[in-house]
Design a protein around this motif. Structure first.
Motif, short mmCIF file in Angstrom:
data_model
loop_
_atom_site.label_atom_id
_atom_site.label_comp_id
_atom_site.label_asym_id
_atom_site.label_seq_id
_atom_site.Cartn_x
_atom_site.Cartn_y
_atom_site.Cartn_z
N SER A 90 11.38 32.78 13.10
CA SER A 90 11.82 33.38 11.46
C SER A 90 11.08 34.58 11.31
O SER A 90 10.39 34.89 11.84
CB SER A 90 11.31 31.99 10.55
N ALA A 91 11.35 35.07 10.32
CA ALA A 91 10.73 36.12 9.79
C ALA A 91 9.30 36.21 9.74
O ALA A 91 8.53 37.12 9.84
CB ALA A 91 11.62 36.98 8.36
N ALA A 119 8.34 41.32 -12.57
CA ALA A 119 8.85 40.57 -11.46
C ALA A 119 7.66 40.38 -10.50
O ALA A 119 7.55 39.30 -9.92
CB ALA A 119 9.92 40.93 -10.62
N ILE A 120 6.93 41.30 -10.28
CA ILE A 120 5.57 41.12 -9.57
C ILE A 120 4.73 40.23 -10.20
O ILE A 120 4.08 39.51 -9.51
CB ILE A 120 4.91 42.67 -9.45
N MET A 121 4.41 40.08 -11.34
CA MET A 121 3.58 39.37 -12.24
C MET A 121 4.18 37.79 -12.17
O MET A 121 3.33 36.95 -12.02
CB MET A 121 3.41 39.73 -13.53
N PHE A 122 5.60 37.78 -12.13
CA PHE A 122 6.10 36.80 -12.09
C PHE A 122 5.86 35.83 -10.78
O PHE A 122 5.81 34.55 -10.77
CB PHE A 122 7.73 36.88 -12.50
N THR A 123 5.84 36.67 -9.56
CA THR A 123 5.89 36.08 -8.43
C THR A 123 4.25 35.76 -8.24
O THR A 123 4.11 34.72 -7.46
CB THR A 123 6.18 37.28 -7.29
N MET A 124 3.31 36.69 -8.48
CA MET A 124 1.80 36.27 -8.34
C MET A 124 1.33 35.09 -9.14
O MET A 124 0.49 34.55 -8.54
CB MET A 124 0.93 37.75 -8.70
N ASP A 126 11.39 37.23 -1.38
CA ASP A 126 12.40 37.86 -2.09
C ASP A 126 12.06 38.52 -3.35
O ASP A 126 12.70 39.47 -4.02
CB ASP A 126 13.70 36.96 -2.30
N SER A 127 11.44 37.60 -4.20
CA SER A 127 11.09 37.91 -5.59
C SER A 127 9.97 39.15 -5.56
O SER A 127 10.08 40.05 -6.37
CB SER A 127 10.39 36.76 -6.18
N MET A 128 9.24 39.09 -4.32
CA MET A 128 8.22 40.32 -4.58
C MET A 128 8.98 41.63 -4.29
O MET A 128 8.64 42.75 -4.81
CB MET A 128 7.02 40.07 -3.70
N ASP A 129 9.99 41.50 -3.04
CA ASP A 129 10.65 42.58 -2.61
C ASP A 129 11.38 43.09 -4.00
O ASP A 129 11.60 44.45 -4.22
CB ASP A 129 11.54 42.26 -1.62
#
Length: 333
Positions: free
Chosen positions: A34-35, A162-167, A180-183
């Motif tokens: 996988s990736a 989006a970055i804060m949302f992911t972290m 995907d969210s961080m990208d």
């Protein structure tokens, strides 16, 4: 008895057992990974390759820090002594360097957006540098770059959220993969910052050309025209239009030097075009007084961030390239 002995001699001797060949280990195919597993395997190989080279790594870090400090000093001196050439070279690098990486890494989405932005901005720059200058050109220029500024601001805010949302792990509640969210956040933030910087730099160039063409502003010397009452020094049009005259009717704004302008023109001059002086007498403009709405002050702060990001996008790859050349000449890997 002899027959028994003969029988025993004729009996076949059992063959020695042949040892079984060890089972071959199945080779790991990278196509089956996988990736995430492929990335972990690559990191493990990188760690094994660099194990035991700590002293070399320290030397490379010192070279990088020294090059970074020297480059910063040189760029600051260049900007203070020859600001115009510094801005032009920086803008050229910001326009070309991402294009190189885009083609090399096959980022076709960014390339298409870069091409569309370049075509429209080239047309706007062409209109801004024509002589004589059309009365509608300054408004067209500021409208385009104000649109780019607002879009870049929106992309930057969405990317940061989006970055804060992911972290914080909120993406898991919506079953969105962390990668995907961080990208998405990083790409949106990069688009916002990059096109925000590009738009402000091109707007500054267009502002200088238009103001010099109109004649009420000169970068180095005195204006070639005297400003009459009721004329906006940014667009050269009348501020107050009679009922039977062709022109624009809008709000006006008076600076502390008592010069009056169209509100849209002076905001485009100061916020989009990065000018902090009066377009005619060059007196310092109090931007905090101009931007009274607290929500609009975030745009001013965002503009300061874009000025800082310009160094990272334009000159950081150059510094890294110089460091790589030094490391290669010294035999450091």
């Amino acid at each position: 008895m002899a027959a028994g002995v003969a029988a025993r001699k004729a009996a076949p001797v059992p063959a020695a057992p042949v040892p079984e060949a060890p089972a071959k280990q199945e080779q790991i195919s990278h196509t089956k990974l996988s990736a995430d597993d492929a990335w972990n395997l690559q990191q493990e190989r990188m760690y094994k390759m660099h194990r035991g080279h700590e002293s070399m790594h320290v030397e490379m870090i010192l070279i990088f820090l020294c090059a970074l400090i020297i480059a910063q000093i040189v760029l600051v001196q260049w900007r203070q002594r020859h600001g115009r050439s510094y801005n032009l070279v920086t803008l050229l690098q910001m326009w070309v360097v991402p294009l190189y990486f885009t083609i090399k890494l096959y980022w076709w989405r960014f390339l298409s957006m870069w091409g569309m932005f370049s075509v429209i901005t080239s047309y706007i720059l062409f209109r801004a540098t024509r002589k004589p200058l059309s009365g509608r050109t300054p408004r067209l220029v500021y409208k385009w770059f104000l649109l780019i500024y607002k879009l870049s601001y929106a992309f930057g805010v969405v990317g940061y959220l989006a970055i804060m949302f992911t972290m914080c792990g909120f993406n898991l509640f919506f079953k969105i993969k962390t990668r995907d969210s961080m990208d998405f956040g990083i790409v949106s933030l990069f688009y916002g910052l990059y096109y925000g910087v590009m738009g402000r730099d091109f707007a500054e160039i267009c502002s200088d050309y238009m103001a010099s063409t109109i004649g009420f502003y000169s970068i180095t010397g005195m204006p070639t025209r005297s400003l009459s009452d009721g004329i906006c020094a940014v667009c050269g049009q009348k501020i107050i239009v009679e009922l039977d005259e062709e022109g624009l009717i809008e709000s006006t704004y008076q600076l502390s030097c008592n010069h009056v302008f169209h509100e849209f023109c002076i905001r485009g001059w100061c916020i989009v075009g990065k000018k902090q002086t009066c377009p005619y007498c060059k007196e310092k403009v109090d931007l905090k007084r101009m931007i009274s709405n607290p929500w609009e002050r975030t745009h001013f702060v965002y503009g300061q961030i874009l000025d800082w990001v310009r160094y990272l996008v334009a000159w950081q790859p150059v510094v890294i390239g110089i460091v790589q050349g030094i490391n290669y000449s010294l035999g450091l890997e």
